[in-house]
Write a protein that holds these residues in place. Structure first.
Motif, PDB file in Angstrom:
ATOM      1  N   GLY B 362      39.787 -81.682  68.409  1.00  0.00           N
ATOM      2  CA  GLY B 362      40.375 -82.774  68.155  1.00  0.00           C
ATOM      3  C   GLY B 362      41.812 -82.790  69.045  1.00  0.00           C
ATOM      4  N   VAL B 366      44.227 -85.316  66.596  1.00  0.00           N
ATOM      5  CA  VAL B 366      44.067 -85.029  65.343  1.00  0.00           C
ATOM      6  C   VAL B 366      45.594 -85.140  64.592  1.00  0.00           C
ATOM      7  CG1 VAL B 366      44.006 -83.210  63.431  1.00  0.00           C
ATOM      8  CG2 VAL B 366      42.048 -83.638  65.273  1.00  0.00           C
ATOM      9  N   LYS B 462      39.044 -90.635  69.918  1.00  0.00           N
ATOM     10  CA  LYS B 462      39.205 -89.532  70.663  1.00  0.00           C
ATOM     11  C   LYS B 462      38.526 -89.433  72.018  1.00  0.00           C
ATOM     12  CE  LYS B 462      39.761 -84.815  71.264  1.00  0.00           C
ATOM     13  NZ  LYS B 462      39.373 -84.781  72.760  1.00  0.00           N
TER      14      LYS B 462
END
Lengths: 286, 761
Positions: B362, B366, B462
């Motif tokens: 991530g 994230v 992402k």
């Protein structure tokens, strides 16, 4: 490191008397972890796995006598009816693999304040049976067994033979807070046991003081205030929770805060007593 | 020698789109898989590492005499024994000492090495190394490190390690037009990769003065770029072979024991094995950056966002590791997949004496995702609009210009995906008759009292593959020959199978491209070109692309032998569109071997402008939407996640079974961050370096998942696929926290959410 492998209880007691620094090992779920992490380097290990007596479960004069080596999986499967609080606590110990190996005897030997079996032992008035070659058997009430963090009343030449506990004559409950829904060490835990013939409520607190302990004031309060023929008075219930929380002396650590532990104990005390009371009333009505 | 990888002779069956089981699956379940910790060679020594107990201290002196005098000890090494360069690091930032030189900058920093006959002997020798310390107060305040010029420097490089602004439009002007303004400060604790196979490997000294290294790593060629100069060896003298990897998640992108074991092997002339135990593993790799994030959004009362004003502060610890790129990701993806006309983002990464942080699944996205999704819920509440609807109102789609100015040129049906997530059937109401369904589970904290249900949504965007101008190509060598009468392809790459199922995918691609059944996979090593890292969700894309290209080249060579221009391979036969089956592959190949090696490069990206952050910095972007349903015991603060539903667009499903595993696993890791996973640090010291107290989700915590997998192809990517491993890690965390907020009415601005955050004490 010496590795002692007695095959009988007498041999085990002799080995412990001759070499009091030997660390008893049964399931190994605690001792082996400590050795692996180099927390301790025992001079000798005393392997009790071949001592068959330690695996006995028997009813002696109306009292359940459970060998120190009986693994949790057997407590769950065989003693759920007689010792429901302990069976519930056993169900929360580690994972299935751990429950196949670990035992109440191991919990007592380690005497960690976080051990899951301690609160139901306290609430259910368990007596710990210990023995030495030279001085014979001692029966230590659970409430007198725990002396400090990982310290117990066990003398260096003694081994834990069994614990003794009367089959439940009333409802028992165990509750444990952890920050995961399985395989978790208690942030704090609580056990309650009703003793209707004595009109008494037994309690046990885990992971919220240097030792597992009873909530003595809460028990005294209940002995005085609980009307065994009525519904549970919400004011009594609330006070019971407060007194259980006050009985603890928790710390802030990586698993939780002292404040949270006190709060959670009060909630668990109220809830478990309510469940027990409802069961009790239902059984009486039936 | 045991535990070294062998050729995988049966890497599943079927081609692209099939779901063959993995060759390592049964072995792992039955305990027979050889992990790097199982490596064994006769006569080997065991290496051990002395690590700093202090987060910041000067080493006044080190005395190794007593340790070296222990029977069974063969070597004790310090920084003075490093044969070559004494620092290493990712990219070009070589600031991490191989062994501490005069000072330590984080708890657990390696100081000295021991090789001994037995691991216990090595461990005890460590205790005999005498160090005179001058302990210093650790520098642990990330905010001061970023903004206070008087704060002392942690290392030679000044703070911040990187500041990346992103500027679009005019936030000040937009602020005057906003009808609704919401703001918040959000925190993310330090998450650990918590891979189950600890750092381990074996170094065997070779006759040419070089070394053979068997290690569990993520990117062998990048390891080599650092190992070679530190050992004073050219890369040809280091033969590196990937051994069984037990999970990575970014935590193996930095070196751990590679140089150390090689130093000990070269010094002693004996093979040296090193295996970290669980505690050491917590100090043996970098973690996810903790973050403090300040967000302010202004919107019209209709929910349309006018501006975002964002500050993201990431604590990288003592050394650079991947901090520079993590900051880049946090900046470029700081407001996620939303169309916001005026944006000001400042992302900072700083040096402190806290635990070192770097790559983790991530990767900077994230942390930002938790903040921007929390902001979307906040804005929804302030506008009185449904949380799904407010996301749809502002959703990006194909053609949207992100905050960096990059245009989303591939399909991105975010609004539709949200609708899909919302309309999935909800799980059944709570059945409180079985305590295992309840928060606390078998621990029996409730029989239903205090339990409230909540529902929440999360969306995460992402980047796939490396960004900001990095050419992270991959290489594959494919050979085709007849073995035992059957055409067989051998696929050889340096790509790390870390548990994600890459070897199965490589074989599926070879079968599809070559029209054959039998494919074998060569162990990954450095006898073939760079494959890049098993990170950034990139291996199916990049190494998959390289295998495809190499197979195509092999196919062309095969076709050159025949006088047709309309050939294809299918079912082991060469087929002409006009003339039908021409021959079997075996007939045409005979005793020859056709071998081709190809590099695959993704579409190039640009850097981010230093002042404005503008640039086409990502090659692919992938989206996942989560809906979380939770039951919360509001009196005890305990949470049971009841269901996670995910809608993810993967472009093309290569292997559904592995893909679902990635979405499940990514979601579980996000769940861990939401409700339990944190490395707790006080004054630079880790308080829970064990699986007793660093909790990761069990099967009782991870609920069943509903998956909706979409296949809107990305025309630039091999087979149209999108990387899939990371997006679910982003979106599950905010979805779960949103659901807890829905159940409790609390603000909950920090993850992991702890019981006391819910109970208020």
């Amino acid at each position: 490191m010496d590795f002692l492998r007695p095959t009988t209880w007498e041999e085990a007691l002799a080995a412990k008397a001759d070499q009091p620094e030997a660390v008893p090992i049964q399931g190994g779920t605690d001792v082996m972890v400590e050795i692996n992490f180099d927390v301790r380097r025992p001079v000798a290990l005393l392997d009790l796995n071949q001592v068959r007596e330690l695996h006995d479960v028997e009813l002696v004069d109306g009292v359940q006598r459970v060998g120190a080596g009986v693994p949790y999986v057997r407590v769950i499967e065989e003693l759920g009816g007689a010792l429901p609080g302990l069976a519930q606590a056993s169900r929360t110990v580690g994972s299935p693999q751990i429950r196949n190996r670990a035992s109440v005897g191991g919990n007592l030997g380690a005497a960690s304040p976080a051990g899951d079996s301690h609160p139901p032992l306290l609430a259910g008035d368990a007596v710990i049976e210990v023995e030495s070659r030279d001085r014979g058997v001692r029966l230590i009430p659970a409430a007198d067994f725990y002396l400090g963090v990982k310290r117990s009343a066990l003398e260096p030449d003694e081994l834990i033979r069994a614990f003794r506990m009367k089959p439940a004559e009333g409802p028992q409950y165990f509750s444990k807070v952890g920050t995961r829904n399985a395989m978790v060490i208690a942030v704090c835990s609580f056990a309650v046991a009703l003793h209707p013939s004595e009109r008494r409520v037994g309690t046990g607190i885990g992971s919220a003081a240097p030792t597992p302990r009873r909530a003595l004031e809460a028990e005294a309060f209940m002995a005085a205030e609980l009307d065994w023929d009525a519904r549970l008075d919400p004011a009594v219930l609330k006070r019971f929770g407060e007194l259980c929380a006050q009985a603890a002396s928790p710390i802030d650590d990586v698993r939780g805060t002292a404040d949270y532990r006190r709060h959670a104990l009060a909630v668990m005390a109220r809830r478990t007593l309510t469940w027990a009371w409802n069961d009790y009333r239902k059984a009486r009505a039936a | 020698m045991r535990g070294t990888p062998e050729v995988i002779t049966a890497p599943g069956v079927g081609g692209v789109g099939d779901s063959p089981p993995r060759p390592d699956g049964t072995l792992k379940v039955t305990g027979e898989f050889a992990y790097a910790s199982d490596l064994w060679i006769d006569g080997m020594l065991w290496g051990a590492t002395l690590r700093s107990p202090h987060p910041r201290a000067r080493i006044v002196s080190i005395d190794t005499t007593e340790a070296l005098a222990q029977p069974g000890v063969h070597a004790v090494l310090t920084h003075e024994d490093v044969p070559g360069r004494r620092h290493y690091g990712l990219d070009h930032t070589w600031d991490q000492p191989v062994l501490a030189i005069g000072e330590v900058r984080h708890q657990g920093e390696p100081i000295a090495l021991v090789a001994a006959d037995h691991p216990e002997t090595a461990r005890r020798a460590l205790a005999r190394i005498a160090i005179e310390w001058e302990v210093l107060e650790p520098l642990t305040d990330a905010r001061r490190a970023a903004f206070d010029p008087s704060y002392p420097q942690v290392q030679e490089r000044p703070n911040p390690a990187r500041h990346q602004p992103v500027r679009v439009g005019d936030v000040e002007a937009a602020r005057r037009l906003a009808e609704v303004v919401v703001s918040g400060t959000f925190e993310v604790g330090i998450q650990d990769q918590a891979f189950l196979g600890p750092e381990s490997g074996l170094a065997v000294p070779a006759e040419d003065g070089g070394v053979d290294l068997y290690v569990a790593t993520q990117w062998m060629h990048n390891d080599l770029k650092q190992i070679g100069p530190c050992l004073g060896l050219t890369e040809e003298k280091i033969r590196m072979t990937l051994s069984g990897v037990g999970g990575a998640f970014g935590g193996r992108e930095d070196l751990s024991m590679q140089i150390h074991a090689a130093m000990l092997a070269m010094r002693t002339g004996r093979p040296v094995k090193m295996v970290y135990d669980r505690r050491e593993s917590f100090f043996g790799h970098v973690h996810r950056h903790p973050a403090e994030m300040r967000y302010e959004y202004g919107a019209l009362s209709t929910g349309e966002i006018l501006y975002a004003d964002v500050e993201i502060l990431l604590d990288g610890g003592a050394y650079t590791s991947a901090t520079l790129n993590v900051v880049g990701n946090a900046a470029s993806l700081g407001v996620g997949p939303y169309e916001i006309p005026n944006v000001s983002i400042d992302a900072y990464g700083v040096y402190t004496n806290n635990p070192p942080c770097g790559a983790m699944r991530g990767f900077g996205a994230v942390q930002a995702c938790f903040a921007y999704e929390s902001m979307m819920d906040k804005l929804a509440a302030a506008c009185g609009i449904d949380p799904v609807e407010i996301r749809q109102i502002n959703a990006a789609s194909q053609g949207t210009r992100l905050a960096t100015g990059q245009v989303l040129w591939a399909p991105l049906p975010m609004a539709e995906m949200l609708e899909q997530a919302r309309t999935l059937p909800l799980p059944a109401p709570l059945d409180a008759t079985d305590i295992r369904n309840l928060p606390g589970g078998a621990s029996q904290t409730t029989h239903g009292e205090g339990v409230r249900r909540g529902v929440g949504y999360g969306v995460g965007l992402k980047n796939i593959c490396f960004s900001e101008g990095y050419d992270d190509y991959s290489t594959a060598r494919v050979s085709l020959e007849v073995i035992g009468g059957e055409a067989t392809a051998l696929v050889h790459t340096a790509a790390a199978e870390v548990g994600q199922g890459l070897v199965t995918v490589e074989a599926q691609i070879a079968r599809t491209e070559l029209g054959i059944e039998r494919v074998v996979i060569h162990p990954a090593d450095n006898q073939v070109g760079d494959a890049g890292s098993s990170s950034a969700s990139r291996q199916t894309y990049m190494t998959g692309g390289a295998v495809k290209a190499a197979c195509e080249a092999v196919r062309e060579r095969l076709f050159e032998r025949l006088d047709h221009d309309d050939l294809a391979l299918a079912g082991g036969k060469i087929v002409s569109a006009s003339a039908g089956v021409i021959a079997s592959i075996e007939e045409v190949l005979g005793d020859d071997v056709i071998e081709e090696t190809r590099e695959y490069h993704h579409e190039p990206t640009t850097g981010m402008d230093k002042e404005s952050g503008q640039g086409d910095s990502h090659t692919q972007l992938a989206l996942c939407v989560h809906r979380a349903v939770v039951d919360v015991d509001v009196e005890l603060g305990l949470v049971k996640v009841v269901e996670l539903a995910a809608v993810q667009d993967v472009g093309r499903i290569i292997n559904r079974l592995s893909l679902e595993g990635q979405i499940h696993g990514g979601s579980a890791q996000g769940l861990g961050l939401a409700v339990m996973e944190e490395i707790v640090v006080r004054d630079g010291v880790v308080r829970n370096p064990s699986f007793t107290d660093y909790l990761i989700p069990t099967i009782q915590d991870m609920p069943p998942m509903r998956l909706e997998i979409l296949e809107n192809a990305d025309p630039r990517a091999p087979y149209g696929l999108r990387g899939a491993g990371e997006p679910p890690t982003l979106s599950s965390t905010p979805a779960i926290v949103a659901a807890i907020r829905d159940a409790t009415g609390l603000a909950l601005t920090r993850v992991p959410v702890r019981p006391e955050h819910i109970t208020g004490r």
